[in-house]
Design a protein around this motif. Structure first.
Motif, mmCIF file in Angstrom:
data_model
loop_
_atom_site.group_PDB
_atom_site.id
_atom_site.type_symbol
_atom_site.label_atom_id
_atom_site.label_comp_id
_atom_site.label_asym_id
_atom_site.label_seq_id
_atom_site.Cartn_x
_atom_site.Cartn_y
_atom_site.Cartn_z
ATOM 1 N N GLU A 134 27.533 -9.072 -6.476
ATOM 2 C CA GLU A 134 27.469 -9.809 -7.732
ATOM 3 C C GLU A 134 26.509 -9.197 -8.746
ATOM 4 O OE1 GLU A 134 27.356 -14.040 -7.647
ATOM 5 O OE2 GLU A 134 28.566 -14.181 -5.807
ATOM 6 N N LEU A 135 25.496 -8.476 -8.264
ATOM 7 C CA LEU A 135 24.545 -7.840 -9.182
ATOM 8 C C LEU A 135 24.886 -6.383 -9.441
ATOM 9 C CD1 LEU A 135 21.192 -9.394 -7.910
ATOM 10 C CD2 LEU A 135 22.754 -10.237 -9.677
ATOM 11 N N GLY A 136 25.956 -5.893 -8.814
ATOM 12 C CA GLY A 136 26.384 -4.519 -9.031
ATOM 13 C C GLY A 136 26.599 -4.165 -10.492
ATOM 14 N N PRO A 137 27.227 -5.040 -11.294
ATOM 15 C CA PRO A 137 27.411 -4.703 -12.711
ATOM 16 C C PRO A 137 26.101 -4.440 -13.460
ATOM 17 C CG PRO A 137 28.885 -6.482 -12.087
ATOM 18 C CD PRO A 137 27.961 -6.265 -10.925
ATOM 19 N N ARG A 138 24.988 -4.967 -12.946
ATOM 20 C CA ARG A 138 23.680 -4.687 -13.557
ATOM 21 C C ARG A 138 23.002 -3.487 -12.893
ATOM 22 N NH1 ARG A 138 19.984 -9.852 -13.682
ATOM 23 N NH2 ARG A 138 18.620 -8.225 -14.553
ATOM 24 N N ARG A 139 23.698 -2.845 -11.997
ATOM 25 C CA ARG A 139 23.176 -1.676 -11.272
ATOM 26 C C ARG A 139 21.927 -2.027 -10.462
ATOM 27 N NH1 ARG A 139 20.957 1.379 -14.396
ATOM 28 N NH2 ARG A 139 21.106 0.165 -16.316
ATOM 29 N N ILE A 140 21.838 -3.267 -10.004
ATOM 30 C CA ILE A 140 20.742 -3.678 -9.124
ATOM 31 C C ILE A 140 21.193 -3.457 -7.688
ATOM 32 C CG2 ILE A 140 19.347 -5.611 -8.326
ATOM 33 C CD1 ILE A 140 19.532 -6.785 -11.147
ATOM 34 N N ALA A 141 20.496 -2.592 -6.970
ATOM 35 C CA ALA A 141 20.814 -2.303 -5.574
ATOM 36 C C ALA A 141 20.092 -3.309 -4.685
ATOM 37 C CB ALA A 141 20.396 -0.884 -5.208
ATOM 38 N N LEU A 199 13.049 2.331 -1.358
ATOM 39 C CA LEU A 199 12.890 1.909 -2.746
ATOM 40 C C LEU A 199 12.550 3.037 -3.699
ATOM 41 C CD1 LEU A 199 11.031 -1.459 -2.110
ATOM 42 C CD2 LEU A 199 13.419 -1.140 -2.771
ATOM 43 N N ARG A 200 12.605 4.267 -3.242
ATOM 44 C CA ARG A 200 12.313 5.380 -4.148
ATOM 45 C C ARG A 200 13.373 5.473 -5.241
ATOM 46 N NH1 ARG A 200 9.990 8.533 0.792
ATOM 47 N NH2 ARG A 200 7.843 7.852 0.556
ATOM 48 N N LEU A 246 0.831 -1.211 0.000
ATOM 49 C CA LEU A 246 0.000 0.000 0.000
ATOM 50 C C LEU A 246 0.861 1.255 0.000
ATOM 51 C CD1 LEU A 246 -2.790 -1.128 2.491
ATOM 52 C CD2 LEU A 246 -2.830 -1.146 -0.010
ATOM 53 N N HIS A 247 1.952 1.255 0.754
ATOM 54 C CA HIS A 247 2.841 2.417 0.739
ATOM 55 C C HIS A 247 3.489 2.596 -0.623
ATOM 56 C CE1 HIS A 247 3.021 4.118 4.844
ATOM 57 N NE2 HIS A 247 2.590 2.918 5.210
ATOM 58 N N LEU A 248 3.902 1.511 -1.246
ATOM 59 C CA LEU A 248 4.493 1.618 -2.583
ATOM 60 C C LEU A 248 3.457 2.089 -3.601
ATOM 61 C CD1 LEU A 248 6.688 -1.590 -2.587
ATOM 62 C CD2 LEU A 248 7.527 0.755 -2.737
ATOM 63 N N ALA A 249 2.218 1.603 -3.477
ATOM 64 C CA ALA A 249 1.163 2.038 -4.393
ATOM 65 C C ALA A 249 0.932 3.544 -4.288
ATOM 66 C CB ALA A 249 -0.130 1.273 -4.106
ATOM 67 N N ARG A 250 1.023 4.071 -3.080
ATOM 68 C CA ARG A 250 0.867 5.524 -2.916
ATOM 69 C C ARG A 250 1.997 6.290 -3.600
ATOM 70 N NH1 ARG A 250 -0.265 3.781 2.649
ATOM 71 N NH2 ARG A 250 -2.523 3.621 2.863
ATOM 72 N N ASP A 251 3.127 5.608 -3.799
ATOM 73 C CA ASP A 251 4.246 6.209 -4.526
ATOM 74 C C ASP A 251 4.185 5.920 -6.019
ATOM 75 O OD1 ASP A 251 5.341 7.375 -2.303
ATOM 76 O OD2 ASP A 251 7.088 6.060 -2.173
ATOM 77 N N GLY A 252 3.060 5.358 -6.483
ATOM 78 C CA GLY A 252 2.897 5.125 -7.913
ATOM 79 C C GLY A 252 3.467 3.823 -8.432
ATOM 80 N N VAL A 253 3.688 2.854 -7.544
ATOM 81 C CA VAL A 253 4.246 1.559 -7.933
ATOM 82 C C VAL A 253 3.116 0.547 -8.090
ATOM 83 C CG1 VAL A 253 5.837 -0.292 -7.284
ATOM 84 C CG2 VAL A 253 6.389 2.086 -6.710
ATOM 85 N N ASP A 254 3.135 -0.215 -9.190
ATOM 86 C CA ASP A 254 2.208 -1.324 -9.371
ATOM 87 C C ASP A 254 2.725 -2.549 -8.625
ATOM 88 O OD1 ASP A 254 0.618 0.265 -10.976
ATOM 89 O OD2 ASP A 254 1.378 -0.553 -12.860
ATOM 90 N N ILE A 255 1.828 -3.464 -8.290
ATOM 91 C CA ILE A 255 2.169 -4.551 -7.363
ATOM 92 C C ILE A 255 1.790 -5.919 -7.921
ATOM 93 C CG2 ILE A 255 1.795 -5.502 -5.063
ATOM 94 C CD1 ILE A 255 3.180 -2.769 -4.995
ATOM 95 N N ARG A 313 15.799 -3.086 -8.043
ATOM 96 C CA ARG A 313 16.054 -3.177 -6.601
ATOM 97 C C ARG A 313 15.631 -4.535 -6.065
ATOM 98 N NH1 ARG A 313 15.733 1.987 -4.499
ATOM 99 N NH2 ARG A 313 16.242 3.508 -6.107
ATOM 100 N N ILE A 314 16.382 -5.010 -5.083
ATOM 101 C CA ILE A 314 15.985 -6.160 -4.281
ATOM 102 C C ILE A 314 16.049 -5.739 -2.826
ATOM 103 C CG2 ILE A 314 16.531 -8.527 -3.590
ATOM 104 C CD1 ILE A 314 17.870 -8.882 -6.338
ATOM 105 N N LEU A 315 14.985 -6.001 -2.088
ATOM 106 C CA LEU A 315 14.953 -5.714 -0.661
ATOM 107 C C LEU A 315 14.607 -7.002 0.070
ATOM 108 C CD1 LEU A 315 15.203 -3.481 1.508
ATOM 109 C CD2 LEU A 315 12.710 -3.206 1.353
#
Length: 255
Positions: free
Chosen positions: A177-184, A235-236, A24-33, A141-143
């Motif tokens: 290991e995922l840094g080269p793909r710019r995945i945080a 995740l912004r 719900l917080h991500l949706a308020r930031d315009g993220v689909d789920i 992003r991965i959290l």
């Protein structure tokens, strides 16, 4: 279908508790789920409706994170849903949130209890993330969800906390290991929160709630919105330079 310009987040265990609040917080930031659920399809559809009421698209998919043999099939289903609903083949965010409580002293923890916790809290996120790597966009992003119990020790949580400690180490390796793909890749570590997790003990047991408050700098147990707001902040889009970090959100528990 026109390709969606919204970011898309996959949240395991997103039908209830902290996963639902984060959605719900991500949706308020315009993220689909895309949210997963293990058995309660009714709860999952309720969460989908809540996200849609905020103006975002949402889909619920069944997944048992403790069954790693199902991950290849799940990845195929997810790819199909992404193409059908969003006109694209990748997600922007993966939140490894699904889990269950476990309470037993070290001396009394059974091998079966240990294996169940391992399957859901460590093996699951490890191999699900591996299966989904082609479906995570470069720059995404991965959290991972850890626990304050990986830093401080409270009797009765040895196995659960050990799994979360492993998740924190994995987070650093994924970041590298995922840094080269710019995945945080980061981990969020909630403290004790008033949800139905662990049978709702922190929420419903006043003595336990008061005990948690007494250990916490801000003088109360955590609320779901405390964690959902932190997840959305981490995740912004403009926060992608932080990676490989453990962020505790516990109100200062056992400082």
């Amino acid at each position: 279908m026109t390709t969606s310009t919204s970011r898309v987040a996959l949240i395991t265990g997103g039908s209830r508790g902290l996963g639902r609040n984060a959605a719900l917080h991500l949706a308020r930031d315009g993220v689909d789920i895309v949210l997963t659920y293990r058995s309660r399809g009714d709860e999952a559809q309720s969460a989908v409706r809540e996200v849609e009421a905020l103006g975002q698209r949402a889909v619920a998919l069944q997944l048992d994170v403790g069954q790693s043999g199902s991950f290849a099939e799940f990845a195929a289903r997810l790819k199909q849903v992404l193409q059908t609903v969003w006109g694209r083949g990748q997600i922007d965010i993966l939140i490894n949130n699904a889990g269950m409580g476990g309470y037993a002293s070290f001396a009394e923890t059974t091998e079966a209890e240990f294996d169940d916790l391992m399957a859901v809290h460590f093996k699951g996120p490890f191999f699900l993330t591996q299966a989904l790597l082609p479906l995570i966009a470069d720059g995404g992003r991965i959290l991972n969800v850890s626990s304050g119990l990986a830093r401080f020790a409270l009797p009765g949580h040895a196995a659960y906390a050990a799994m979360k400690g492993a998740v924190e180490v994995l987070t650093r390796y994924l970041a590298r290991e995922l840094g080269p793909r710019r995945i945080a890749v980061n981990a969020i570590a909630p403290g004790a929160i008033e949800t139905d997790f662990g049978g709702g003990a922190v929420r419903d047991n006043k003595a336990l709630n008061d005990y948690v408050a007494s250990l916490t700098a801000q003088g109360r147990a955590g609320l779901p919105d405390d964690i959902g707001a932190a997840v959305a902040a981490l995740l912004r889009p403009d926060n992608g330079w932080m990676t490989g970090q453990r962020v505790e959100v516990s109100g200062g528990m056992l400082l």
